[in-house]
Design an enzyme around this catalytic site. Structure first.
Site, PDB file in Angstrom:
ATOM      1  N   ASP A  47       0.803  -1.222   0.000  1.00  0.00           N
ATOM      2  CA  ASP A  47       0.000   0.000   0.000  1.00  0.00           C
ATOM      3  C   ASP A  47       0.836   1.272   0.000  1.00  0.00           C
ATOM      4  OD1 ASP A  47      -2.251  -1.617   0.082  1.00  0.00           O
ATOM      5  OD2 ASP A  47      -2.312  -1.624   2.276  1.00  0.00           O
ATOM      6  N   LYS A 100       1.917   2.214  -5.024  1.00  0.00           N
ATOM      7  CA  LYS A 100       2.463   1.654  -6.276  1.00  0.00           C
ATOM      8  C   LYS A 100       1.529   1.948  -7.450  1.00  0.00           C
ATOM      9  CE  LYS A 100       2.448  -2.433  -4.351  1.00  0.00           C
ATOM     10  NZ  LYS A 100       2.102  -2.042  -2.979  1.00  0.00           N
ATOM     11  N   GLY A 122      -4.512  -4.294  -3.840  1.00  0.00           N
ATOM     12  CA  GLY A 122      -5.512  -3.265  -4.118  1.00  0.00           C
ATOM     13  C   GLY A 122      -4.749  -2.015  -4.507  1.00  0.00           C
ATOM     14  N   HIS A 123      -4.717  -1.712  -5.789  1.00  0.00           N
ATOM     15  CA  HIS A 123      -3.933  -0.585  -6.291  1.00  0.00           C
ATOM     16  C   HIS A 123      -4.880   0.524  -6.738  1.00  0.00           C
ATOM     17  CE1 HIS A 123      -0.389  -3.509  -7.216  1.00  0.00           C
ATOM     18  NE2 HIS A 123      -0.713  -3.464  -5.954  1.00  0.00           N
ATOM     19  N   GLN A 136       1.993  -5.979  -3.104  1.00  0.00           N
ATOM     20  CA  GLN A 136       2.478  -6.134  -1.725  1.00  0.00           C
ATOM     21  C   GLN A 136       3.796  -5.352  -1.553  1.00  0.00           C
ATOM     22  OE1 GLN A 136       1.551  -9.387  -3.426  1.00  0.00           O
ATOM     23  NE2 GLN A 136      -0.430  -8.566  -2.882  1.00  0.00           N
TER      24      GLN A 136
END
Ligand code: GDP
Ligand code: IMO
Ligand code: MG
Length: 437
Positions: A18, A21, A45-46, A229
């Site tokens: 988080d 990225k 989750g991007h 990650q």
């Protein structure tokens, strides 16, 4: 990065995930021909903001918002086909044209419904030692891959093989579920039926990701390898067992898409200007109480995949120095500098002590990391908004001083500074001088 002649850049998280990225990859993707995910699955989750719109991507690479970028999912990814198709369809519904733009490695393993059931059952029996997984079936899917009882994308074309693998997989899953005294059981027929429904759509996207990337790079292509990650969640180099089940670090990027390590020109480590972690496990610079709440609120620190509150802490230089080493970082992107705008003093940890003595390096055991005392220095805040800064000299002196200190403790030059979630809230630094200009 690409401006300096690089053809292939890996962008990795250098903390606990988080780090931003998605935002950085989206910004860099403007110059890319391919963006490829190399590991992980829908645990990622991007978040990408374009104008007023927010996109949260779990499996589809963060280059997808540029119409000419090809988005690939490499062999190292574990693909939940139902989540993937839902995500793809939602993007199409929002007006994106994805025809011919998304490809999936035939070697990528599938996350099947029983992997999620196993993930949930295992977590519930761990009690106080739960990892705090995202519940996306990641660990069990990689376990089946390593145990050589996994189903791969390419197998979807071979019904006999699907039947064999799913029978074997469900039998193994049911015996684990029974040993955990879970009250659910899985039925191979149901899994096969749902697979039959999605197989044609997934097979339509099947490709040789490694071959595509190699040919792109040998032409005029520019490739981004998208990390998910972060280094401290890497199965080998992270805070084991409080990690994910894949190789999140840059070493995993080559094998996760099927190219040689010599083809990766640069490795960009993304870090927040502070630290967060979601899930369990040691976090040396963790804050508690009001300061934690304030950082969490200002940074909007709630998980993009699970909505869980993230655990905030000060910037940990030992963590990022370590991440720089295990990834071979060539540069840093520091995000969320603006979140610190209203703090009158900012703490930064540059070293650890363990049992009253200086700790050299980074602890290899989570129990030692839980016992270290970070050594802090306190820097003055800048108490002014950085959100409008577009060049390094636009930043207040104290913010520049803080960034320089991050470069020193991380022993890595800063190439990008992000001061907001919008694309244009990004400062590009010169390759030679980095933040020291
Ligand atoms: P990822 O998993 O590394 O892509 O990061 P996430 O998307 O899970 O979390 C990062 C969050 O920070 C997202 O909500 C981004 O929109 C947001 N973000 C990224 N960069 C910045 C920044 O520089 N400032 C602020 N305020 N938010 C940012
Ligand atoms: P992005 O790509 C933050 C964490 C989980 C848990 C551990 C294991 O958005 O940075 P898993 O479901 O993978 O078995 O969970 O890893 N985790 C993440 N934390 N960002 C992520 O992805 C994460 N993906 C997994 O919270 O602690
Ligand atoms: Mg995330």
């Amino acid at each position: 990065m690409f401006g300096d002649g690089a053809r292939c850049v890996a962008v990795v998280g250098a903390q606990w995930g988080d780090e931003g990225k998605g935002k950085i990859i989206d910004v860099l993707a403007e110059q890319a021909t391919i963006v490829a995910r190399y590991q992980g699955g829908a645990n990622a989750g991007h978040t990408v903001h374009v104008g007023e719109e927010e996109f949260i991507l779990h499996l589809i690479p963060s280059g997808v918002l540029y119409p000419d970028v090809r988005c690939l999912l490499g062999n190292g990814v574990v693909l939940d086909p139902w989540t993937f198709l839902e995500e793809r369809d939602a993007l199409i519904e929002r007006g994106l044209d994805l025809e011919g733009r998304v490809g999936i490695s035939s070697r990528a393993h599938l996350v099947l419904p029983y992997h999620k059931q196993l993930d949930a059952a295992q977590e519930s029996t761990r009690g106080g030692k739960a990892i705090g997984t995202t519940g996306r079936g990641i660990g069990p899917a990689y376990r089946d891959k390593a145990a050589r009882i996994g189903l791969r994308v390419g197998d979807l074309a071979d019904l006999t093989r699907c039947v064999d693998v799913v029978r074997q997989g469900t039998a193994a899953a049911n015996s684990i579920l029974a040993s955990l005294e879970a009250d659910v059981r899985v039925r191979p027929e149901e899994v096969l039926e749902s697979l039959r429904e999605v197989a044609p759509e997934i097979l339509r996207l099947k490709t040789d990701v490694g071959a595509e990337i190699r040919s792109d790079i040998s032409g005029a292509g520019r490739v981004l390898l998208e990390g998910a990650q972060g280094a401290l969640l890497d199965i080998d180099h992270g805070t084991y067992p409080y990690v994910t089940s894949s190789s999140t670090t840059a070493g995993g990027a080559a094998s996760g898409v099927g190219i040689g390590p010599t083809m990766i020109d640069e490795v960009l480590g993304v870090v927040k200007a502070y630290t967060t972690r979601v899930g369990n496990g040691p976090l040396p610079t963790e804050l508690q109480g009001d300061e934690a709440d304030r950082l969490r609120d200002l940074g909007g620190e709630f998980g993009a995949t699970t909505g869980r509150p993230r655990r905030p802490g000060w910037f940990d230089g030992t963590v990022v120095r370590y991440a720089a080493g295990v990834n071979g970082l060539t540069a840093l992107a520091v995000t969320k500098l603006d979140v610190l705008d209203s703090f009158d003093r900012i703490r930064l940890a540059f070293d650890y002590e363990l049992a009253g003595r200086h700790f050299d390096g980074f602890p290899d055991a989570a129990r030692d990391l839980a016992r270290v005392t970070p050594i802090y220095e306190t820097l003055p805040g800048w108490l002014t908004s950085t959100a409008e800064a577009r060049r390094f000299p636009d930043l207040p002196d104290h913010a520049r001083r803080y960034l320089r200190r991050i470069e020193e403790v991380a022993q890595t030059p800063i190439r990008y500074v992000s001061v907001g979630s919008a694309r244009d809230q990004t400062i590009f630094l010169d390759a030679r001088n980095a933040a020291t200009v």
